[in-house]
Design a protein around this motif. Sequence first.
Motif, short mmCIF file in Angstrom:
data_model
loop_
_atom_site.label_atom_id
_atom_site.label_comp_id
_atom_site.label_asym_id
_atom_site.label_seq_id
_atom_site.Cartn_x
_atom_site.Cartn_y
_atom_site.Cartn_z
N ARG A 167 0.83 -1.21 0.00
CA ARG A 167 0.00 0.00 0.00
C ARG A 167 0.86 1.25 0.00
N CYS A 168 0.36 2.28 -0.64
CA CYS A 168 1.07 3.55 -0.60
C CYS A 168 0.66 4.28 0.68
N GLN A 169 1.62 4.61 1.51
CA GLN A 169 1.28 5.16 2.82
C GLN A 169 1.96 6.49 3.10
N GLY A 170 2.39 7.13 2.06
CA GLY A 170 3.01 8.44 2.27
C GLY A 170 4.14 8.66 1.30
N LEU A 171 4.98 9.63 1.61
CA LEU A 171 6.08 9.94 0.70
C LEU A 171 7.16 10.71 1.44
N THR A 172 8.28 10.84 0.77
CA THR A 172 9.33 11.69 1.32
C THR A 172 9.50 12.89 0.39
N ALA A 173 9.84 14.02 0.98
CA ALA A 173 10.02 15.22 0.18
C ALA A 173 11.12 16.07 0.79
N MET A 174 11.82 16.77 -0.08
CA MET A 174 12.88 17.65 0.39
C MET A 174 12.39 19.09 0.44
N GLU A 175 12.50 19.70 1.62
CA GLU A 175 12.17 21.11 1.73
C GLU A 175 13.32 21.88 1.07
N MET A 176 13.01 22.58 0.01
CA MET A 176 14.10 23.16 -0.79
C MET A 176 14.87 24.25 -0.06
N ARG A 177 14.21 24.98 0.83
CA ARG A 177 14.94 26.08 1.46
C ARG A 177 15.93 25.60 2.53
N THR A 178 15.73 24.37 3.01
CA THR A 178 16.68 23.86 4.02
C THR A 178 17.43 22.62 3.54
N GLY A 179 16.93 21.99 2.50
CA GLY A 179 17.55 20.75 2.04
C GLY A 179 17.18 19.56 2.90
N ARG A 180 16.32 19.78 3.88
CA ARG A 180 15.96 18.68 4.78
C ARG A 180 14.92 17.77 4.14
N ILE A 181 15.14 16.46 4.32
CA ILE A 181 14.15 15.50 3.84
C ILE A 181 13.13 15.28 4.95
N LYS A 182 11.86 15.32 4.59
CA LYS A 182 10.81 15.09 5.58
C LYS A 182 9.92 13.94 5.10
N VAL A 183 9.35 13.26 6.08
CA VAL A 183 8.45 12.15 5.75
C VAL A 183 7.02 12.61 5.92
N PHE A 184 6.23 12.38 4.92
CA PHE A 184 4.79 12.64 5.02
C PHE A 184 4.08 11.31 5.18
N ARG A 185 3.50 11.12 6.36
CA ARG A 185 2.76 9.90 6.63
C ARG A 185 1.32 10.18 6.22
N ALA A 186 0.81 9.45 5.24
CA ALA A 186 -0.53 9.75 4.74
C ALA A 186 -1.29 8.45 4.50
N LYS A 187 -2.61 8.52 4.64
CA LYS A 187 -3.41 7.33 4.37
C LYS A 187 -3.56 7.12 2.86
N ALA A 188 -3.53 8.20 2.13
CA ALA A 188 -3.59 8.09 0.67
C ALA A 188 -2.73 9.18 0.04
N VAL A 189 -2.23 8.90 -1.14
CA VAL A 189 -1.40 9.86 -1.88
C VAL A 189 -2.00 10.06 -3.26
N ILE A 190 -2.09 11.31 -3.66
CA ILE A 190 -2.54 11.62 -5.03
C ILE A 190 -1.37 12.27 -5.76
N ILE A 191 -1.00 11.70 -6.89
CA ILE A 191 0.06 12.32 -7.70
C ILE A 191 -0.61 13.17 -8.77
N ALA A 192 -0.26 14.43 -8.77
CA ALA A 192 -0.81 15.37 -9.77
C ALA A 192 0.34 16.28 -10.20
N ALA A 193 1.41 15.63 -10.64
CA ALA A 193 2.68 16.35 -10.81
C ALA A 193 2.96 16.74 -12.25
N GLY A 194 1.98 16.59 -13.14
CA GLY A 194 2.17 17.12 -14.48
C GLY A 194 2.97 16.22 -15.41
N GLY A 195 3.23 16.74 -16.59
CA GLY A 195 3.80 15.95 -17.68
C GLY A 195 5.31 15.94 -17.72
N ALA A 196 5.84 15.79 -18.92
CA ALA A 196 7.26 15.48 -19.05
C ALA A 196 7.87 16.10 -20.30
#
Lengths: 583, 249, 133
Positions: A167-196
């Motif tokens: 199951r998809c249960q979250g994601l990791t993301a980097m806060e660009m202003r600090t470079g810190r990686i954070k974990v997002f714990r989520a019950k569901a994830v929606i990807i709406a990140a556009g094309g290529a």
Amino acid sequence: MEVITTDIAIVGAGGAGLRAAIAVAEAAPDLKVALISKVYPMRSHTVAAEGGAAGVIKSEDSLENHFHDTVSGGDWLCDQDAVELFIEQAPKELIQLEHWGCPWSREADGRVAVRPFGGMKIERTWYAADKSGFHILHTLFQTSLQFPTIDRFDEYYCTDLLVEGGRCQGLTAMEMRTGRIKVFRAKAVIIAAGGAGWMFPFTTNGAVKTADGMAMAYRAGVPLKDMEFVQYHPTGLPGTGILLTEGCRGEGGILVNKDGYRYLQDYNLGPPDPWPRKKAMELGPRDRLSQAFWHEQQKGRTVSTKWGDVVHLDLRHLGEKKIDERLPLVRDLARSYVGADPVHELVPVRPVVHYMMGGIDTNIDAATAMPGLYAAGECACVSINGANRLGSNSLTELLVFGGRAGRHAAEYARKTTHLTESLADQLGEMAAQRVTELFHKEDQGESLSVLRGEMNKTLESGAGIYRTEDTLQETCKKLAELRARYRCLHLDDKSKVFNTQLVYTMELGSMLEAAHAMAHSALQRKESRGSHQRLDYTERDDDNFLKHSLAYYAAEEDPRIDYQDVVITRSQPAARVYGGAES
Amino acid sequence: MSHRTIDLEVMRYRPEQDDEPWVQTYKVPCEEDWVVLDALIYVKDNLDGSLSYRWSCHMAVCGSCGMMINGEPALSCKTFIRDLPGDVIRVEPLTNFPIERDLVVVMDDFIEKLQRVKPYIIRDESKPISEGEHRQTPAQLKKFKQYTLCINCLCCYAACPQYALIPEFIGPAALTLAHRYNQDSRDQGWEEREDVVATNEGIWDCAFADACSIVCPKHVDPASAIQQMKISSTLSWYKNLIGLGGKKR
Amino acid sequence: MNGRPYVREVRTASWYFGRWRDLHHMLNEISSIFIGGYALILLWGVKSLAAGEQAYLAFLDGLTSPLSLTFHWVALGFTLLNSVSWFGVTPKAMPVQIGDEFLPGHYIAIGHYVAWFCVSLVVLVVSGVFSNG
């Protein structure tokens, strides 16, 4: 590692992401939404869409017309159940946007105005002058500000999905202003990140369109569907690739070659007169128009300029008043970037990569095969676009399926639980490792811009408007080489703060994965359909390829390509007829 | 295609290394039809991968690439090198904002203010979707259309002398958006917004320097929006005073 | 090494010398001092009128002093600058929409100049500038 707990994490805050966030906030005000984007919402590429959004509103139009235009425009590769749902929901979503304040252009009586687009039997494109995407995006963004349950994480670059127990249960993301990686714990994830579009050297797309969402899902094991279908928009400005909307032709603009001849009549799109006329000539579908340019170029009938070969878009007969009212941005862009005022001059244009029909495989509910993971917008493939998207369906698509993704994700989230914090932390550390490693590579002489340039070149030459076995083989081989060289890429910027070199590097990684899937999907599709045209297999082959391709990630290996049947409800595949017969 | 080599002077600030901003000069061979952003991209790709700036659309609609170019706030994707005099071009991050790094500024303050002015349709009762769209004539649309065109590039904040001196000032773009909704025939939220904008840090901190409108790359004319709000606020105040009630519409 | 976003200081006393646009703005702002001063002098005049003929004559006499004349010329200059600046931007504050279109801005500015001229004319007529003697 910082763990942020939310109910639904949304990757990307463009049209689809914002629509999904609002849908969750409205349908489930008890659920928290984390709206995560690598740019501020108003920078998302929805902003650059010009022409408008399709939805049946005129009494002489019908859902049936919209259905047939979409399905035949897609060369029968659309899932017809999805199209039926889409066209039925389309006007409702556009009215909803009107209620939220979108400044749609109007008729004298105050009703919303519509204009014709390519491949459309009756005009149904809602527009806000020629800044429709801009207004849709800002309306959605501003509307989203009233919902306290939507927490925005602007300028966070998502790196990986957290998958546990299938199951998809979250994601990791980097806060660009600090470079810190954070974990997002989520019950569901929606990807709406556009094309290529940035995989290609010449594109209408903004620099943010780098396949991030597609690659993230792909690496997590979700297949990418119909990736071989890449839409070239017939009228981009040479040099920059800036889009001149199809609305130009919808309003009556024509395309001529170096002899001033309306060449489209030679490619089963004529006769030229009377003009304007729906589903004919310049109002044919995008794939056909872009292919016609290629043939003109082969015949030496295009115009040579310092930017390469072009044809001319002629808007002069529309007059200054109409151009300023309906196409003010087009006038501004043409004057600024190629020095041609469409009121008085011909505007040079050529086909340019515009849109990915393919993307993350989802069903009609915007759900992927992985529980807890949803996708919508250009990064997803439902598929309502088939082998060639009908102009002005994409803005509507991100509203309809963005909203659906939000509602279905909310429903799912209600029935499920969070990953434990310790497990989230553990998975997060693993994902963070992948980013940290990039900082510690030795300099082996590889450069980001060189790799990107080689990727651009090989996609254009091998997987462009026309493809062959040889060029595709070559491209696949080249991409395998580039993927290997990518692993040697080193960063000379070691900063944690707003390190764009790091972001560009991760983006290139995403693009290489998506390009790999695209090239192999194209290689295996031995037929010509819609935007996928092969010089060695020139005909559509419904016996073998009336199917969606599915590319599965296989780490270092080439992707595994599988197929899935197309859903057909009421329109059996037939010849695509444009030009005169139906008009 | 003709080339012209320019000295691109870029203000750098790397918070982990530098105490304060400094200027680095790059020699950039420019094509004739390049914009300043193209020169920055050239630097990033070929000369110095560590230079940071924001950009995306390259067509003056996403609003990412606002920066100071030869001292004036402008979009770097819409500023043509051929239009700039001499062979030296100076780029700096937008003034009046903290510098995050190099040409990237911190824009949290604007985002907070944007949210504060309630930039969305407010109605006593929302209309059901089944009843279709609101009727809005072209004249009613025209009344506020110009104020919808803001791309949030923040050039106006960089130009505004009042924002420079009074950081609490809500500022041109956010106030303009409040006016945009106030003027929309579908909206009924004027009073709610009035509480936020008809304040010292709102419209009354504007001294009508008009700098915002002069630099606005999309010709939104924020100064006009703010002055119109001043007039309608004043009228409503007088109406209240003489007991006619302050509701504008 | 700072480690944080860098905040550039604004030179609070001299920032407007950098460009004409800002200086022009400050000149307009400073004009309020002179216009305010002129208003105070006018009030003073009214007060001295109320205090009797002698006080009023002394006031009028004071107006002819070089200091007073200098002030009045400078104040006139600032007033003209301020008026022209304001009239130039009136179309922004008071747009007039007729049907679908807005009236071109210069119509509104010209309207203000015409009104200015008429009011000035009335003031001059009332004050007897055009009467014989």
